[in-house]
Design a protein around this motif. Structure first.
Motif, PDB file in Angstrom:
ATOM      1  N   PHE A   1       0.815  -1.219   0.000  1.00 19.41           N
ATOM      2  CA  PHE A   1       0.000   0.000   0.000  1.00 19.41           C
ATOM      3  C   PHE A   1       0.849   1.269   0.000  1.00 19.41           C
ATOM      4  O   PHE A   1       0.324   2.360  -0.227  1.00 19.41           O
ATOM      5  N   VAL A   2       2.144   1.128   0.256  1.00 18.89           N
ATOM      6  CA  VAL A   2       2.994   2.307   0.389  1.00 18.89           C
ATOM      7  C   VAL A   2       3.116   3.061  -0.932  1.00 18.89           C
ATOM      8  O   VAL A   2       2.861   4.277  -1.003  1.00 18.89           O
ATOM      9  N   GLU A   3       3.518   2.379  -1.989  1.00 20.11           N
ATOM     10  CA  GLU A   3       3.761   3.063  -3.267  1.00 20.11           C
ATOM     11  C   GLU A   3       2.509   3.752  -3.819  1.00 20.11           C
ATOM     12  O   GLU A   3       2.579   4.927  -4.221  1.00 20.11           O
ATOM     13  N   PRO A   4       1.349   3.096  -3.860  1.00 22.02           N
ATOM     14  CA  PRO A   4       0.157   3.790  -4.369  1.00 22.02           C
ATOM     15  C   PRO A   4      -0.215   5.024  -3.544  1.00 22.02           C
ATOM     16  O   PRO A   4      -0.675   6.027  -4.107  1.00 22.02           O
ATOM     17  N   LEU A   5      -0.024   4.977  -2.243  1.00 22.29           N
ATOM     18  CA  LEU A   5      -0.330   6.140  -1.400  1.00 22.29           C
ATOM     19  C   LEU A   5       0.687   7.249  -1.613  1.00 22.29           C
ATOM     20  O   LEU A   5       0.331   8.436  -1.649  1.00 22.29           O
TER      21      LEU A   5
ATOM     22  N   LEU B   1     -17.714   7.909   9.507  1.00 19.64           N
ATOM     23  CA  LEU B   1     -16.855   8.567   8.510  1.00 19.64           C
ATOM     24  C   LEU B   1     -16.766   7.722   7.244  1.00 19.64           C
ATOM     25  O   LEU B   1     -17.028   6.519   7.266  1.00 19.64           O
ATOM     26  N   PRO B   2     -16.399   8.332   6.108  1.00 19.01           N
ATOM     27  CA  PRO B   2     -16.299   7.575   4.858  1.00 19.01           C
ATOM     28  C   PRO B   2     -15.382   6.363   5.015  1.00 19.01           C
ATOM     29  O   PRO B   2     -14.227   6.491   5.431  1.00 19.01           O
ATOM     30  N   THR B   3     -15.912   5.205   4.687  1.00 17.77           N
ATOM     31  CA  THR B   3     -15.199   3.947   4.933  1.00 17.77           C
ATOM     32  C   THR B   3     -15.282   3.039   3.718  1.00 17.77           C
ATOM     33  O   THR B   3     -16.346   2.889   3.120  1.00 17.77           O
ATOM     34  N   LEU B   4     -14.153   2.453   3.368  1.00 18.18           N
ATOM     35  CA  LEU B   4     -14.098   1.444   2.311  1.00 18.18           C
ATOM     36  C   LEU B   4     -13.826   0.094   2.961  1.00 18.18           C
ATOM     37  O   LEU B   4     -12.833  -0.072   3.680  1.00 18.18           O
ATOM     38  N   VAL B   5     -14.714  -0.863   2.724  1.00 22.88           N
ATOM     39  CA  VAL B   5     -14.548  -2.227   3.217  1.00 22.88           C
ATOM     40  C   VAL B   5     -14.197  -3.116   2.027  1.00 22.88           C
ATOM     41  O   VAL B   5     -14.954  -3.193   1.060  1.00 22.88           O
ATOM     42  N   ILE B   6     -13.040  -3.769   2.085  1.00 26.45           N
ATOM     43  CA  ILE B   6     -12.605  -4.690   1.036  1.00 26.45           C
ATOM     44  C   ILE B   6     -12.466  -6.068   1.664  1.00 26.45           C
ATOM     45  O   ILE B   6     -11.777  -6.229   2.684  1.00 26.45           O
ATOM     46  N   HIS B   7     -13.108  -7.062   1.074  1.00 30.21           N
ATOM     47  CA  HIS B   7     -13.120  -8.400   1.675  1.00 30.21           C
ATOM     48  C   HIS B   7     -13.255  -9.433   0.564  1.00 30.21           C
ATOM     49  O   HIS B   7     -13.954  -9.207  -0.418  1.00 30.21           O
ATOM     50  N   ASP B   8     -12.575 -10.543   0.723  1.00 31.82           N
ATOM     51  CA  ASP B   8     -12.647 -11.599  -0.280  1.00 31.82           C
ATOM     52  C   ASP B   8     -13.789 -12.559   0.031  1.00 31.82           C
ATOM     53  O   ASP B   8     -14.004 -12.945   1.189  1.00 31.82           O
TER      54      ASP B   8
ATOM     55  N   VAL C   1      -6.135  -4.079  -5.176  1.00 32.82           N
ATOM     56  CA  VAL C   1      -6.656  -3.752  -3.839  1.00 32.82           C
ATOM     57  C   VAL C   1      -5.928  -2.534  -3.288  1.00 32.82           C
ATOM     58  O   VAL C   1      -6.558  -1.603  -2.778  1.00 32.82           O
ATOM     59  N   ALA C   2      -4.607  -2.521  -3.397  1.00 31.45           N
ATOM     60  CA  ALA C   2      -3.825  -1.390  -2.898  1.00 31.45           C
ATOM     61  C   ALA C   2      -4.176  -0.111  -3.648  1.00 31.45           C
ATOM     62  O   ALA C   2      -4.285   0.974  -3.054  1.00 31.45           O
ATOM     63  N   GLU C   3      -4.355  -0.217  -4.952  1.00 32.88           N
ATOM     64  CA  GLU C   3      -4.682   0.964  -5.747  1.00 32.88           C
ATOM     65  C   GLU C   3      -6.081   1.468  -5.427  1.00 32.88           C
ATOM     66  O   GLU C   3      -6.309   2.688  -5.371  1.00 32.88           O
ATOM     67  N   SER C   4      -7.015   0.567  -5.212  1.00 31.59           N
ATOM     68  CA  SER C   4      -8.366   0.969  -4.853  1.00 31.59           C
ATOM     69  C   SER C   4      -8.373   1.688  -3.514  1.00 31.59           C
ATOM     70  O   SER C   4      -9.042   2.710  -3.332  1.00 31.59           O
ATOM     71  N   ALA C   5      -7.602   1.159  -2.558  1.00 32.28           N
ATOM     72  CA  ALA C   5      -7.501   1.795  -1.245  1.00 32.28           C
ATOM     73  C   ALA C   5      -6.906   3.197  -1.370  1.00 32.28           C
ATOM     74  O   ALA C   5      -7.397   4.148  -0.746  1.00 32.28           O
ATOM     75  N   ALA C   6      -5.868   3.341  -2.175  1.00 36.60           N
ATOM     76  CA  ALA C   6      -5.214   4.638  -2.336  1.00 36.60           C
ATOM     77  C   ALA C   6      -6.164   5.649  -2.987  1.00 36.60           C
ATOM     78  O   ALA C   6      -6.198   6.830  -2.584  1.00 36.60           O
ATOM     79  N   ARG C   7      -6.907   5.225  -3.983  1.00 36.32           N
ATOM     80  CA  ARG C   7      -7.871   6.136  -4.620  1.00 36.32           C
ATOM     81  C   ARG C   7      -8.917   6.596  -3.628  1.00 36.32           C
ATOM     82  O   ARG C   7      -9.292   7.787  -3.584  1.00 36.32           O
ATOM     83  N   PHE C   8      -9.393   5.681  -2.803  1.00 37.98           N
ATOM     84  CA  PHE C   8     -10.408   6.039  -1.818  1.00 37.98           C
ATOM     85  C   PHE C   8      -9.828   7.008  -0.796  1.00 37.98           C
ATOM     86  O   PHE C   8     -10.474   7.992  -0.422  1.00 37.98           O
TER      87      PHE C   8
END
Length: 226
Positions: free
Chosen positions: A33-37, A167-174, A214-221
């Motif tokens: 997640f570091v690089e996308p952020l 607060l605005p929250t993104l939930v990612i789950h498999d 997943v990392a990119e989606s988290a960073a966009r959010f």
């Protein structure tokens, strides 16, 4: 507490994203997640929870996790976002909701919960059943949690805490997560319209951390693009 700080190149960061790993993990578990952020212009802070990685200690529970997260937030805050995995999500929710007595609530603007539990009560009772606790043993375990945390285990229900935080929250789950079933994500998503649920397929509970989408989606959010 061992913390790691990553600064974006060519940009003076004005916002900080905090990464919180899960049980048996460490800060390096969140490295994808570091690089996308950084690319979104964030300063990124990751840390090892007590008893994990290079941090000291021999145990981890929600109060210890909340205290460590709060300490890191005091040093590196204000926080724009917190990105978590698994038990780190439970810790973040308790920290944001002020569920641990003696710990003022932590503040952030956005939250990402990856493979997070929605019910500590359910997990506690599954654990009790797994090790063969009877009714009295289970009651004793939950009393001990009350003593350690300063609140009964029911206070740490994820969906209720998330609803209170709002607060605005993104939930990612498999959908094939065998450690924490997809119903945990569904319960969290029911906390309110401020929650966005993204389902993945075939990544399980841990490989989800290595998936670039997943990392990119988290960073966009986190950047406010989702």
């Amino acid at each position: 507490m061992q913390a790691y700080v990553f600064e974006p190149e060519m940009v003076v960061p004005t916002r900080t994203a905090l990464l919180v790993h899960g049980w048996t993990g460490e800060a390096a578990s969140m490295s994808a997640f570091v690089e996308p952020l950084l690319a979104e212009g964030f300063r990124v802070v990751a840390f090892d929870l007590p008893g994990h990685g290079a941090s000291t200690g021999r145990e981890l529970n929600i109060p210890l996790g909340v205290a460590s997260l709060a300490a890191v937030a005091r040093v590196f805050g204000p926080l724009h976002a917190i990105v978590t995995h698994s038990f780190g999500g439970a810790i973040a929710l308790a920290a944001l909701a002020g569920s641990v007595r003696g710990q003022p609530p932590v503040s952030t603007e956005r939250l990402v919960l990856i493979a997070a539990p929605s019910s500590i009560t359910e997990i506690t009772r599954q654990f009790g059943a797994t090790i063969g606790l009877g009714r009295r043993g289970q009651a004793a375990l939950e009393r001990r949690i009350h003593v350690v945390a300063g609140n009964p285990v029911e206070i740490f229900e994820g969906a209720l805490q998330l609803e209170a935080i709002g607060l605005p929250t993104l939930v990612i789950h498999d959908r094939q997560d065998r450690e924490l079933g997809f119903h945990h994500a569904q319960a969290l998503a029911e906390a309110g319209k401020f929650v966005t649920l993204e389902a993945t397929e075939g990544l399980g509970h841990r490989r989800i951390l290595k998936a670039r989408p997943v990392a990119e989606s988290a960073a966009r959010f986190v950047a406010g693009e989702g």
